[in-house]
Write a protein that holds these residues in place. Sequence first.
Motif, PDB file in Angstrom:
ATOM      1  N   PRO A  97      11.549 -19.066 -28.509  1.00  0.00           N
ATOM      2  CA  PRO A  97      12.235 -19.772 -27.270  1.00  0.00           C
ATOM      3  C   PRO A  97      12.918 -21.023 -27.621  1.00  0.00           C
ATOM      4  O   PRO A  97      13.993 -21.512 -26.553  1.00  0.00           O
ATOM      5  N   VAL A  98      12.587 -21.634 -28.479  1.00  0.00           N
ATOM      6  CA  VAL A  98      13.241 -23.040 -28.926  1.00  0.00           C
ATOM      7  C   VAL A  98      14.413 -22.632 -29.667  1.00  0.00           C
ATOM      8  O   VAL A  98      15.710 -23.136 -29.168  1.00  0.00           O
TER       9      VAL A  98
ATOM     10  N   ARG B  65      16.287 -20.167 -29.056  1.00  0.00           N
ATOM     11  CA  ARG B  65      16.887 -19.637 -27.744  1.00  0.00           C
ATOM     12  C   ARG B  65      17.614 -20.690 -27.112  1.00  0.00           C
ATOM     13  O   ARG B  65      18.885 -20.728 -26.468  1.00  0.00           O
ATOM     14  N   ARG B  66      16.793 -21.851 -27.024  1.00  0.00           N
ATOM     15  CA  ARG B  66      17.375 -23.029 -26.247  1.00  0.00           C
ATOM     16  C   ARG B  66      18.689 -23.509 -26.785  1.00  0.00           C
ATOM     17  O   ARG B  66      19.596 -23.911 -26.271  1.00  0.00           O
TER      18      ARG B  66
ATOM     19  N   LEU C  99      21.743 -21.382 -26.419  1.00  0.00           N
ATOM     20  CA  LEU C  99      22.397 -21.437 -25.248  1.00  0.00           C
ATOM     21  C   LEU C  99      22.978 -22.672 -25.104  1.00  0.00           C
ATOM     22  O   LEU C  99      24.142 -22.804 -24.541  1.00  0.00           O
ATOM     23  N   VAL C 100      22.617 -23.846 -25.737  1.00  0.00           N
ATOM     24  CA  VAL C 100      23.304 -25.297 -25.599  1.00  0.00           C
ATOM     25  C   VAL C 100      24.787 -24.840 -26.301  1.00  0.00           C
ATOM     26  O   VAL C 100      25.798 -25.392 -26.126  1.00  0.00           O
TER      27      VAL C 100
ATOM     28  N   LYS D 259      27.553 -22.948 -24.670  1.00  0.00           N
ATOM     29  CA  LYS D 259      28.520 -23.956 -23.893  1.00  0.00           C
ATOM     30  C   LYS D 259      29.539 -24.563 -24.562  1.00  0.00           C
ATOM     31  O   LYS D 259      30.541 -24.992 -23.843  1.00  0.00           O
TER      32      LYS D 259
ATOM     33  N   THR E 108      13.851 -34.188 -26.200  1.00  0.00           N
ATOM     34  CA  THR E 108      13.888 -32.760 -26.333  1.00  0.00           C
ATOM     35  C   THR E 108      12.650 -32.092 -26.657  1.00  0.00           C
ATOM     36  O   THR E 108      11.969 -31.288 -25.913  1.00  0.00           O
TER      37      THR E 108
ATOM     38  N   MET F  61       9.059 -30.353 -25.019  1.00  0.00           N
ATOM     39  CA  MET F  61       8.667 -29.109 -25.672  1.00  0.00           C
ATOM     40  C   MET F  61       7.154 -29.259 -26.170  1.00  0.00           C
ATOM     41  O   MET F  61       6.446 -28.213 -25.905  1.00  0.00           O
TER      42      MET F  61
ATOM     43  N   ASN G 222      13.179 -36.099 -19.826  1.00  0.00           N
ATOM     44  CA  ASN G 222      13.734 -35.452 -20.741  1.00  0.00           C
ATOM     45  C   ASN G 222      14.191 -34.109 -20.456  1.00  0.00           C
ATOM     46  O   ASN G 222      14.050 -33.386 -21.168  1.00  0.00           O
TER      47      ASN G 222
ATOM     48  N   ASP H  19      22.378 -30.723 -21.411  1.00  0.00           N
ATOM     49  CA  ASP H  19      23.510 -29.866 -21.454  1.00  0.00           C
ATOM     50  C   ASP H  19      23.251 -28.596 -20.506  1.00  0.00           C
ATOM     51  O   ASP H  19      24.293 -27.749 -20.417  1.00  0.00           O
ATOM     52  N   PHE H  20      22.079 -28.552 -19.496  1.00  0.00           N
ATOM     53  CA  PHE H  20      21.912 -27.507 -18.756  1.00  0.00           C
ATOM     54  C   PHE H  20      22.081 -27.812 -17.400  1.00  0.00           C
ATOM     55  O   PHE H  20      22.053 -28.929 -17.163  1.00  0.00           O
TER      56      PHE H  20
ATOM     57  N   VAL I  39      14.572 -22.478 -19.243  1.00  0.00           N
ATOM     58  CA  VAL I  39      14.490 -22.533 -20.813  1.00  0.00           C
ATOM     59  C   VAL I  39      12.907 -23.312 -20.785  1.00  0.00           C
ATOM     60  O   VAL I  39      12.407 -22.775 -21.749  1.00  0.00           O
ATOM     61  N   TYR I  40      12.536 -23.892 -19.926  1.00  0.00           N
ATOM     62  CA  TYR I  40      11.205 -24.500 -20.039  1.00  0.00           C
ATOM     63  C   TYR I  40       9.963 -23.438 -20.064  1.00  0.00           C
ATOM     64  O   TYR I  40       9.225 -23.469 -20.567  1.00  0.00           O
TER      65      TYR I  40
ATOM     66  N   ARG J  71      10.371 -20.447 -20.775  1.00  0.00           N
ATOM     67  CA  ARG J  71      10.319 -19.722 -21.930  1.00  0.00           C
ATOM     68  C   ARG J  71       9.350 -20.513 -23.018  1.00  0.00           C
ATOM     69  O   ARG J  71       8.678 -19.665 -23.662  1.00  0.00           O
ATOM     70  N   TYR J  72       9.234 -21.751 -22.943  1.00  0.00           N
ATOM     71  CA  TYR J  72       8.264 -22.250 -23.822  1.00  0.00           C
ATOM     72  C   TYR J  72       6.604 -21.742 -23.428  1.00  0.00           C
ATOM     73  O   TYR J  72       6.030 -21.964 -24.432  1.00  0.00           O
TER      74      TYR J  72
END
Lengths: 260, 304
Positions: free
Chosen positions: A15-16, A18-19, A22-23, A26, A96, A100, B87, B91-92, B100-101, B103-104
């Motif tokens: 998932p990280v 994928r993050r 996704l950035v 863009k 970031t 997480m 935080n 970009d989103f 996205v969060y 999914r973590y």
Amino acid sequence: MNAFAPPRLSLRFLPVWRRHFLVWRKLAIPSILGNLADPMFYMLGFGYGLGSLMPRIDGASYLTFLSAGTLCYSTMNSASFEVLYSGFSRMHVQKTWEAMLNAPLALDDVLLAELAWGASKSMLSGLAILAVIWTLGLEHDWTMSLWTIPLVLLIGLTFSAMGLVVTALSPSYDFFMYYFTLAITPMVLLCGVFYPMERMPQLLQVVAMFLPLSHAIALARPLILGTIPTAIGWHVLNLLLWTGASYWLATGFTRRRLLS
Amino acid sequence: MPPLVSIRSLGKRYGATEVVRGLDIDIGAGECFGLLGPNGAGKTTTLRMLLGLVQPDAGEIRIGGMAIPREAREARQRIGVMPQMDNLDPDFSAAENLLVYGRYFGLNDLTIRARIPALLEFAGLSGKADSPIATLSGGMKRRLTLARALINDPELIVLDEPTTGLDPQARHVIWQGLRRLTQQGKTILLTTHFMEEAERLCDRLTIVDHGQTIASGRPRDLIDREIEPFVTEVFGESVAQWAETHGSCCERLELSGESLYCYGRDPDRVRAALQHAPDLHYVQRPSNLEDVFLKLTGRELRDA
């Protein structure tokens, strides 16, 4: 917990990754342009310009010779920039990683995602150069040149892992200059990107032998020139060792930085 | 019923400095608990240990029966965290941040997407799903961060200074949100500098200083127990002189620069004593948690 315990590998990094993807999506167009245009113009400029003044090297045009070096060097650069500048932003500036780590992710998952993402993004740079090579028909044997695809992935992993060590130790962006000046630039100039390593004085050749980019180029160049590289195992092992050792160190330093 | 969070004899040192010294905290399910203390008291370190991000040197932490840090990852699956500094991913968009969060936490996109509208509504950001983070105000970002902390429908919500840097309007909106969460039965642990915030929101709280508990209990009980019920704040150049001659009109005096704090049971007596000092200004009010806090932790600056 010992900070330098072996890195734990888990699919939770996905998932990280994928993050990051996704950035990237863009900002894909400027990103691809930056990855491709710069090394491509260097390669074409030097290849055609200098190449017109030069004899053939190993039975190939200078442009072909240079293209294999550019493939490796472009991959290295892209991986390094990603894990250093973008990685440091995510770790230190945007926090970031902190977000997480408040979720059920471990620091090892976050780092593995950085490694995998750095390799993914740099692979794209390598593939872009490969596409130019194919378009210009520089490769001597198309099937042989396909082997550069897994090689580019390995190069991306190696330099992402190495860059992560620097990121882990950096107090600020300015610190990266040491790495670029003392590690990346010497590799570009000593490891045979622009000219055969054998043309260098003995001492510099010995230094270059210890640098990972030499091993990458020792594999990539024959593959573009359509021959089977010599000592494949030795070169691959070297790249793997650099990757493993760097990633281990990077994990240790980062744990010490963020988890104490 | 055992407490949801149980912290026993927690200790942490950095070099020679003991940041946390023998902290004990119990938080029952459904409670709103405040962790108060001046800068450097060990609040953030305590939260980081609670989340399993920092290894304690001594003591024991349990959350819902899980041992921290050993089972911290499993515990965080059931915790929502609102950090001190936003935080969010710049970009989103707002909705992408939540996706996205989520999914973590291993949630699938379908589940997350189903939760997003209600969370944006909770944060008062219903029309802002596709807005980039840069276009949101400070208060909106804070509310989105709170919404993000709820993406996994947590039992326990940990908030590190949730309203620092917000204007009063934005602060009140966050407070309303937190009250709605406690009404839904969520357990809340928050740190704050704002005594008013703690007084309004917290069922119970602990004041820590130099890593130790110096007082704990219900806010009202703490005020009743630790401090005289009324305070008169007196300001003016001659305040020190007035204190010497008329100080006996109250039970306790604190002089800080040109301000004098007179604590006592009888505000009328203090007012009478101030009749003959026209150059002094004064304010009278019931004592509050901030008075307790300042009495227990002192008035000197902590970052000087």
